[in-house]
Design a protein around this motif. Structure first.
Motif, mmCIF file in Angstrom:
data_model
loop_
_atom_site.group_PDB
_atom_site.id
_atom_site.type_symbol
_atom_site.label_atom_id
_atom_site.label_comp_id
_atom_site.label_asym_id
_atom_site.label_seq_id
_atom_site.Cartn_x
_atom_site.Cartn_y
_atom_site.Cartn_z
ATOM 1 N N SER A 208 0.731 -1.173 0.033
ATOM 2 C CA SER A 208 0.071 0.015 -0.005
ATOM 3 C C SER A 208 0.708 1.138 0.068
ATOM 4 C CB SER A 208 -1.038 0.051 1.193
ATOM 5 O OG SER A 208 -0.308 0.211 2.222
ATOM 6 N N MET A 209 2.115 1.103 0.497
ATOM 7 C CA MET A 209 2.962 2.327 0.470
ATOM 8 C C MET A 209 3.736 2.754 -0.740
ATOM 9 S SD MET A 209 4.770 1.631 4.203
ATOM 10 C CE MET A 209 6.274 2.522 3.963
ATOM 11 N N THR A 210 3.968 1.741 -1.452
ATOM 12 C CA THR A 210 4.592 1.864 -2.994
ATOM 13 C C THR A 210 3.838 1.545 -3.977
ATOM 14 O OG1 THR A 210 5.646 -0.113 -2.823
ATOM 15 C CG2 THR A 210 6.803 1.460 -1.711
ATOM 16 N N GLY A 211 2.641 0.695 -4.074
ATOM 17 C CA GLY A 211 2.154 -0.066 -5.169
ATOM 18 C C GLY A 211 2.918 -1.273 -5.177
ATOM 19 N N ILE A 212 2.503 -2.116 -6.298
ATOM 20 C CA ILE A 212 3.414 -3.117 -6.732
ATOM 21 C C ILE A 212 3.620 -3.026 -8.003
ATOM 22 C CG2 ILE A 212 1.931 -4.466 -5.064
ATOM 23 C CD1 ILE A 212 0.413 -5.523 -7.490
ATOM 24 N N ALA A 213 4.592 -3.889 -8.515
ATOM 25 C CA ALA A 213 4.855 -3.910 -10.201
ATOM 26 C C ALA A 213 3.798 -4.336 -10.828
ATOM 27 C CB ALA A 213 6.299 -4.878 -10.113
ATOM 28 N N GLN A 214 3.674 -3.585 -12.042
ATOM 29 C CA GLN A 214 2.301 -3.822 -12.984
ATOM 30 C C GLN A 214 2.318 -5.351 -12.948
ATOM 31 O OE1 GLN A 214 1.678 -1.259 -16.252
ATOM 32 N NE2 GLN A 214 1.718 -3.243 -17.468
ATOM 33 N N ASP A 215 0.892 -6.020 -12.825
ATOM 34 C CA ASP A 215 0.617 -7.236 -13.138
ATOM 35 C C ASP A 215 1.204 -8.261 -12.262
ATOM 36 O OD1 ASP A 215 -1.156 -6.463 -15.251
ATOM 37 O OD2 ASP A 215 0.514 -6.346 -16.789
ATOM 38 N N ALA A 216 1.830 -7.740 -11.040
ATOM 39 C CA ALA A 216 2.565 -8.801 -10.205
ATOM 40 C C ALA A 216 1.503 -9.227 -9.389
ATOM 41 C CB ALA A 216 3.397 -8.210 -9.325
ATOM 42 N N LEU A 217 1.765 -10.663 -9.124
ATOM 43 C CA LEU A 217 0.759 -11.082 -8.072
ATOM 44 C C LEU A 217 1.316 -10.876 -6.462
ATOM 45 C CD1 LEU A 217 0.743 -15.028 -9.285
ATOM 46 C CD2 LEU A 217 -0.876 -13.069 -9.767
ATOM 47 N N THR A 218 0.741 -10.932 -5.577
ATOM 48 C CA THR A 218 0.973 -10.492 -4.188
ATOM 49 C C THR A 218 0.827 -11.607 -3.322
ATOM 50 O OG1 THR A 218 -1.104 -9.588 -3.810
ATOM 51 C CG2 THR A 218 0.330 -7.897 -4.611
ATOM 52 N N ILE A 219 2.031 -12.229 -2.885
ATOM 53 C CA ILE A 219 2.094 -13.275 -1.894
ATOM 54 C C ILE A 219 2.883 -12.958 -0.588
ATOM 55 C CG2 ILE A 219 2.282 -15.750 -1.294
ATOM 56 C CD1 ILE A 219 2.052 -16.341 -4.437
ATOM 57 N N ASP A 220 2.459 -12.334 0.393
ATOM 58 C CA ASP A 220 2.931 -11.793 1.598
ATOM 59 C C ASP A 220 3.928 -13.047 2.093
ATOM 60 O OD1 ASP A 220 3.712 -11.073 4.156
ATOM 61 O OD2 ASP A 220 1.697 -10.623 4.805
ATOM 62 N N MET A 221 5.008 -12.962 2.340
ATOM 63 C CA MET A 221 6.209 -13.702 2.637
ATOM 64 C C MET A 221 5.724 -14.337 4.230
ATOM 65 S SD MET A 221 10.247 -13.113 2.404
ATOM 66 C CE MET A 221 11.380 -14.558 3.270
ATOM 67 N N GLN A 222 5.098 -13.261 4.882
ATOM 68 C CA GLN A 222 4.726 -13.654 6.343
ATOM 69 C C GLN A 222 3.365 -14.653 6.385
ATOM 70 O OE1 GLN A 222 4.646 -9.823 8.534
ATOM 71 N NE2 GLN A 222 6.809 -9.666 7.881
ATOM 72 N N ASP A 223 2.544 -14.706 5.126
ATOM 73 C CA ASP A 223 1.564 -15.451 5.153
ATOM 74 C C ASP A 223 1.765 -16.996 5.763
ATOM 75 O OD1 ASP A 223 -0.668 -16.959 4.351
ATOM 76 O OD2 ASP A 223 -0.811 -15.746 2.569
ATOM 77 N N PRO A 224 1.001 -17.591 6.478
ATOM 78 C CA PRO A 224 1.225 -18.916 6.780
ATOM 79 C C PRO A 224 1.025 -19.907 5.771
ATOM 80 C CG PRO A 224 -0.265 -18.095 8.456
ATOM 81 C CD PRO A 224 -0.152 -16.902 7.366
ATOM 82 N N ASP A 225 0.239 -19.381 4.877
ATOM 83 C CA ASP A 225 0.293 -20.242 3.490
ATOM 84 C C ASP A 225 1.171 -19.895 2.568
ATOM 85 O OD1 ASP A 225 -1.864 -21.819 4.511
ATOM 86 O OD2 ASP A 225 -3.165 -20.287 3.837
ATOM 87 N N PHE A 226 2.433 -19.204 2.620
ATOM 88 C CA PHE A 226 3.281 -18.663 1.601
ATOM 89 C C PHE A 226 3.818 -19.924 0.783
ATOM 90 C CE2 PHE A 226 7.832 -17.597 0.613
ATOM 91 C CZ PHE A 226 7.427 -16.393 -0.101
ATOM 92 N N VAL A 227 3.990 -20.741 1.589
ATOM 93 C CA VAL A 227 4.758 -21.916 0.729
ATOM 94 C C VAL A 227 3.834 -22.725 -0.103
ATOM 95 C CG1 VAL A 227 5.878 -24.238 1.001
ATOM 96 C CG2 VAL A 227 6.665 -22.178 2.419
ATOM 97 N N LYS A 228 2.672 -22.888 0.575
ATOM 98 C CA LYS A 228 1.686 -23.581 -0.121
ATOM 99 C C LYS A 228 1.202 -22.845 -1.500
ATOM 100 C CE LYS A 228 -3.235 -25.248 0.578
ATOM 101 N NZ LYS A 228 -4.043 -25.308 1.490
ATOM 102 N N LYS A 229 1.213 -21.443 -1.324
ATOM 103 C CA LYS A 229 0.747 -20.661 -2.572
ATOM 104 C C LYS A 229 1.757 -20.828 -3.679
ATOM 105 C CE LYS A 229 -2.392 -17.486 0.110
ATOM 106 N NZ LYS A 229 -2.493 -16.185 0.602
ATOM 107 N N LEU A 230 3.084 -20.732 -3.258
ATOM 108 C CA LEU A 230 4.328 -20.811 -4.273
ATOM 109 C C LEU A 230 4.215 -22.037 -4.938
ATOM 110 C CD1 LEU A 230 7.208 -18.822 -2.715
ATOM 111 C CD2 LEU A 230 5.628 -18.104 -4.311
ATOM 112 N N VAL A 231 3.930 -23.233 -4.192
ATOM 113 C CA VAL A 231 4.121 -24.365 -4.776
ATOM 114 C C VAL A 231 2.724 -24.798 -5.684
ATOM 115 C CG1 VAL A 231 3.382 -27.063 -4.117
ATOM 116 C CG2 VAL A 231 5.124 -25.577 -2.710
#
Length: 151
Positions: A65-88
């Motif tokens: 929210s502070m900087t925005g994200i790269a255009q068309d990037a997906l957002t997966i918070d590294m601190q999310d308990p499901d981070f690994v599951k989402k990347l897999v």
């Protein structure tokens, strides 16, 4: 050495032991010499626009929210308990695409890239300089690459 794309037998491995190993690896600081493949922000953008790469912003929602994200990037918070599951799942859904990880300065994305490569992910890159830059690269925003708002 480049690992082969995921196969169904690897799904069980990834769902189980991978999460513990990745979590341990991500909790330790990595030196620059230990980091795996990197890609410049400009090259990552071109690969993304050509349909070769999925960019994943692994920062927190506050950072998005502070900087925005790269255009068309997906957002997966590294601190999310499901981070690994989402990347897999992302890799399983896109076995032929490169994955470019981006954070603020490329520290966290470099650590995540290294851990993922060691766990068998192939074609995963840390986007060098991240969104806001570091002492060696200006970063996505300063390089004038497109961003979108988030959250």
């Amino acid at each position: 050495m480049i690992a082969s794309p995921f196969t169904p037998s690897r799904r069980a491995f990834m769902a189980g032991s991978f999460g513990l190993g990745l979590a341990a690896a991500l909790s330790l600081p990595a030196s620059a010499s230990e980091l795996g493949p990197v890609i410049t922000d400009g090259d990552a953008f071109v690969h993304q626009q050509d349909g070769k790469m999925i960019i994943v912003d692994i920062r927190t929602p506050t950072e998005w929210s502070m900087t925005g994200i790269a255009q068309d990037a997906l957002t997966i918070d590294m601190q999310d308990p499901d981070f690994v599951k989402k990347l897999v799942q992302l890799r399983l859904d896109n076995p032929d695409k490169e994955i470019g990880l981006i954070c603020a300065s490329s520290n966290r994305s470099g650590q995540a890239q290294t851990a993922l490569s060691q766990a068998g992910f192939d074609r995963v890159y840390s986007i060098f300089g991240g969104m806001t830059g570091n002492d060696q690269a200006k970063g996505w925003i300063a390089d004038g690459l497109p961003t979108t708002g988030c959250c």
